[in-house]
Motif scaffolding. Sequence first.
Motif, PDB file in Angstrom:
ATOM      1  N   ILE A  80       0.847  -1.197   0.000  1.00 45.12           N
ATOM      2  CA  ILE A  80       0.000   0.000   0.000  1.00 45.12           C
ATOM      3  C   ILE A  80       0.883   1.247   0.000  1.00 45.12           C
ATOM      4  CG2 ILE A  80      -1.729   1.281   1.321  1.00 45.12           C
ATOM      5  CD1 ILE A  80      -2.630  -1.464   2.462  1.00 45.12           C
ATOM      6  N   ASN A  81       0.497   2.218  -0.834  1.00 43.96           N
ATOM      7  CA  ASN A  81       1.235   3.480  -0.918  1.00 43.96           C
ATOM      8  C   ASN A  81       0.540   4.635  -0.210  1.00 43.96           C
ATOM      9  OD1 ASN A  81       3.362   2.515  -2.724  1.00 43.96           O
ATOM     10  ND2 ASN A  81       1.719   2.325  -4.234  1.00 43.96           N
ATOM     11  N   ALA A  82      -0.799   4.608  -0.181  1.00 46.35           N
ATOM     12  CA  ALA A  82      -1.526   5.756   0.365  1.00 46.35           C
ATOM     13  C   ALA A  82      -2.882   5.316   0.888  1.00 46.35           C
ATOM     14  CB  ALA A  82      -1.700   6.836  -0.700  1.00 46.35           C
ATOM     15  N   LEU A  83      -3.344   6.039   1.916  1.00 50.88           N
ATOM     16  CA  LEU A  83      -4.670   5.847   2.498  1.00 50.88           C
ATOM     17  C   LEU A  83      -5.422   7.172   2.438  1.00 50.88           C
ATOM     18  CD1 LEU A  83      -3.747   3.927   5.801  1.00 50.88           C
ATOM     19  CD2 LEU A  83      -4.503   2.919   3.632  1.00 50.88           C
ATOM     20  N   ALA A  84      -6.757   7.073   2.395  1.00 48.48           N
ATOM     21  CA  ALA A  84      -7.598   8.275   2.482  1.00 48.48           C
ATOM     22  C   ALA A  84      -8.923   7.881   3.100  1.00 48.48           C
ATOM     23  CB  ALA A  84      -7.818   8.890   1.105  1.00 48.48           C
ATOM     24  N   LEU A  85      -9.449   8.752   3.958  1.00 48.79           N
ATOM     25  CA  LEU A  85     -10.754   8.545   4.591  1.00 48.79           C
ATOM     26  C   LEU A  85     -11.718   9.614   4.105  1.00 48.79           C
ATOM     27  CD1 LEU A  85      -9.371   7.820   8.118  1.00 48.79           C
ATOM     28  CD2 LEU A  85     -11.104   6.363   7.076  1.00 48.79           C
ATOM     29  N   ASN A  86     -12.991   9.236   3.914  1.00 46.75           N
ATOM     30  CA  ASN A  86     -13.971  10.267   3.574  1.00 46.75           C
ATOM     31  C   ASN A  86     -14.366  11.044   4.831  1.00 46.75           C
ATOM     32  OD1 ASN A  86     -15.656   8.473   4.898  1.00 46.75           O
ATOM     33  ND2 ASN A  86     -17.070   8.177   3.192  1.00 46.75           N
ATOM     34  N   GLU A  87     -15.088  12.127   4.643  1.00 47.39           N
ATOM     35  CA  GLU A  87     -15.384  13.042   5.759  1.00 47.39           C
ATOM     36  C   GLU A  87     -16.174  12.387   6.870  1.00 47.39           C
ATOM     37  OE1 GLU A  87     -15.646  17.574   4.164  1.00 47.39           O
ATOM     38  OE2 GLU A  87     -17.269  16.247   3.550  1.00 47.39           O
ATOM     39  N   THR A  88     -17.022  11.429   6.522  1.00 53.05           N
ATOM     40  CA  THR A  88     -17.859  10.778   7.538  1.00 53.05           C
ATOM     41  C   THR A  88     -17.150   9.634   8.241  1.00 53.05           C
ATOM     42  OG1 THR A  88     -18.815   9.281   5.885  1.00 53.05           O
ATOM     43  CG2 THR A  88     -19.934  11.390   6.245  1.00 53.05           C
ATOM     44  N   GLY A  89     -15.957   9.284   7.762  1.00 47.72           N
ATOM     45  CA  GLY A  89     -15.221   8.174   8.357  1.00 47.72           C
ATOM     46  C   GLY A  89     -15.841   6.821   8.065  1.00 47.72           C
ATOM     47  N   SER A  90     -16.672   6.747   7.051  1.00 40.86           N
ATOM     48  CA  SER A  90     -17.370   5.493   6.730  1.00 40.86           C
ATOM     49  C   SER A  90     -16.702   4.707   5.616  1.00 40.86           C
ATOM     50  CB  SER A  90     -18.813   5.791   6.317  1.00 40.86           C
ATOM     51  OG  SER A  90     -18.845   6.618   5.159  1.00 40.86           O
ATOM     52  N   ALA A  91     -15.677   5.266   4.980  1.00 44.46           N
ATOM     53  CA  ALA A  91     -14.997   4.582   3.883  1.00 44.46           C
ATOM     54  C   ALA A  91     -13.516   4.895   3.920  1.00 44.46           C
ATOM     55  CB  ALA A  91     -15.596   4.993   2.532  1.00 44.46           C
TER      56      ALA A  91
ATOM     57  N   CYS B  42      -0.428   2.916  -8.289  1.00 42.98           N
ATOM     58  CA  CYS B  42      -1.311   3.997  -7.837  1.00 42.98           C
ATOM     59  C   CYS B  42      -0.643   4.636  -6.629  1.00 42.98           C
ATOM     60  CB  CYS B  42      -2.693   3.460  -7.477  1.00 42.98           C
ATOM     61  SG  CYS B  42      -3.877   4.750  -7.032  1.00 42.98           S
ATOM     62  N   SER B  43      -0.248   5.878  -6.774  1.00 37.14           N
ATOM     63  CA  SER B  43       0.605   6.527  -5.777  1.00 37.14           C
ATOM     64  C   SER B  43      -0.149   7.327  -4.731  1.00 37.14           C
ATOM     65  CB  SER B  43       1.615   7.437  -6.482  1.00 37.14           C
ATOM     66  OG  SER B  43       0.952   8.288  -7.399  1.00 37.14           O
ATOM     67  N   SER B  44      -1.367   7.801  -5.058  1.00 42.22           N
ATOM     68  CA  SER B  44      -2.068   8.682  -4.129  1.00 42.22           C
ATOM     69  C   SER B  44      -3.564   8.642  -4.407  1.00 42.22           C
ATOM     70  CB  SER B  44      -1.539  10.114  -4.264  1.00 42.22           C
ATOM     71  OG  SER B  44      -2.150  10.997  -3.349  1.00 42.22           O
ATOM     72  N   VAL B  45      -4.349   8.880  -3.356  1.00 41.73           N
ATOM     73  CA  VAL B  45      -5.806   8.867  -3.469  1.00 41.73           C
ATOM     74  C   VAL B  45      -6.380   9.855  -2.475  1.00 41.73           C
ATOM     75  CG1 VAL B  45      -6.065   6.972  -1.804  1.00 41.73           C
ATOM     76  CG2 VAL B  45      -7.822   7.319  -3.551  1.00 41.73           C
ATOM     77  N   ALA B  46      -7.497  10.481  -2.818  1.00 42.30           N
ATOM     78  CA  ALA B  46      -8.127  11.464  -1.926  1.00 42.30           C
ATOM     79  C   ALA B  46      -9.623  11.510  -2.192  1.00 42.30           C
ATOM     80  CB  ALA B  46      -7.524  12.852  -2.128  1.00 42.30           C
ATOM     81  N   PHE B  47     -10.420  11.628  -1.126  1.00 43.43           N
ATOM     82  CA  PHE B  47     -11.859  11.828  -1.256  1.00 43.43           C
ATOM     83  C   PHE B  47     -12.141  13.307  -1.467  1.00 43.43           C
ATOM     84  CE2 PHE B  47     -12.030   7.673   0.780  1.00 43.43           C
ATOM     85  CZ  PHE B  47     -13.135   7.088   0.175  1.00 43.43           C
ATOM     86  N   ARG B  48     -13.255  13.599  -2.153  1.00 46.75           N
ATOM     87  CA  ARG B  48     -13.694  14.980  -2.326  1.00 46.75           C
ATOM     88  C   ARG B  48     -14.481  15.434  -1.105  1.00 46.75           C
ATOM     89  NH1 ARG B  48     -17.175  15.929  -7.504  1.00 46.75           N
ATOM     90  NH2 ARG B  48     -17.024  18.083  -6.756  1.00 46.75           N
TER      91      ARG B  48
END
Length: 386
Positions: free
Chosen positions: A100-111, A142-148
Motif C-alpha cells: 500500500i502506498n496511500a490511504l484516504a478517509l472520507n469526511e464521515t469516516g465510513s470509507a 497507484c501513488s495517491s488517493v483522496a476523497f472529495r
Amino acid sequence: MARQWSEGHSTSILCVGASPGPEGLLASGSEGGEVTVWSQEGTIIGRLTLPGEDDSTSVVFSPAAPSQLYVSHGDTVSVLDPRNLKGLVEEFQGAGEEEINALALNETGSALAVADDSGAVRVLELPGGKVFRTLRRHTNICSSVAFRPHRPNNLVSVGLDMQVMLWGLQKTRPLWTLNLQDVAEEEDDHQQRPGQLFNPPLAHCVSVASCGNILGCAAEDGRVHLMRIGSGSKLEQQGAFKAHSQGASQAHFVSFLSHPYWLISGGNDSHVALWDLSKHPVVAPEGKSQATGPQRRKGKSKAKRKEQHQDKVKSPQKAEAEKGEDEAAGGAEEAMEEKSGPKLSISHGDKPRALHSRNSTFMGSWLNSKSLPFLPRYRLPPTEPS
C-alpha cells in the motif's frame, strides 16, 4: 524559521499526518514499521513498532473519530488508538493487493480508500474493513488517493501511469480520466526545443481543496497540475504551474488560511513552497478561458474554418509578424508566472517525502531524515482584496 522534532524514529520517516481533533495530535511513520505520535508542542506521546516490520507508508487520522489512527504497512492496514499506543485496536490484513502506498478517509469516516503497487484502489467499509469496491484502471503504481470534501462517494486517484481519475463509488469505472502526458504535449510551453529534455509527468500526490471542486496533483515534470470539477462531476477545465525545478513530490491544499486555495508543495529540488492559487485561471471564474482543457476540443464553426483558410494563404510577412507577436505573448506569460511565484519558499538539504499541515504549522519528512522539520506560525503577507 523552522525547527525539528527528533528522537521519534530510528529509521527514515516516510509519512506524516495531523489529527483534526482539538488535541492537535500528529503522527509519523517510518521504515521498519515504526509509528510515533506527537503532541502539538513536539512531545512524544507514544511509539510503536508494527508486527512484521514492513515500512509504515501512510498514516491517517479519522476525521469522524480522532481517537482512531489508520496506518498502512505492507498490504495491511492497522487501526491504533493514538492516545494509547500499546497495541493494535484492529487490523485489516490483505487490505491491498500489493504494498500500500496511500490511504484516504472520507469526511464521515465510513470509507477507507487504499492505493497500492498493483494500480488498484480498494475501498473498505468502516467499521469492519470489508472491501466493497475495487477500482482497476491504473496501468502502473497507484501513488495517491483522496476523497472529495462534501462528496463522500467521490474520490480521485493518481498514478505513475500519469493518469488522474475521478471515481463515483456507485460504479467501478471512472467518471473521467485525464492523461497528464497528453496535456503536457499539447501545451505550448512544453514543446521541446533542441537539446531540452522534460521529465514525464508521473503523478505522485493528489489533494482536493476544501471546496471540493479544485484538485491539485504533484508530478515528476516539476509542475502542480490543477483541475476544476464542474456540475455533474465533469472535468470543467485544467491547467498547471511550474512549482519546482525538479520533480514535484507533494501537493496539499491548506484549509486554515484566508481562502481554500492556498497550497503547499514539495519537490526533489529540496524546496517547500506555499502558493496562493486564488487568481489562477483554473480557480478564478474569470480565468476559465485561459486554462487548457479537454473541453476546448469543440467542432470548428464555419467562421473558424474560413479564418483558418485565410491564414493558409496569408503573406509570409504577415505570418512572420504574427509569429513575433505570439513569441512576445509567450514571454509575457512566462513573466507573469515568475511574478506570481510562491509566497514562501524554504530550501532544505534533502528531498521531502511527505508534507502535512495543521492550524498554522506545516510539517514534513525528508528523504533519509529521522526527524520532523516544522515551519511554525507562518504569518502571511497582506494580500490584495479579491
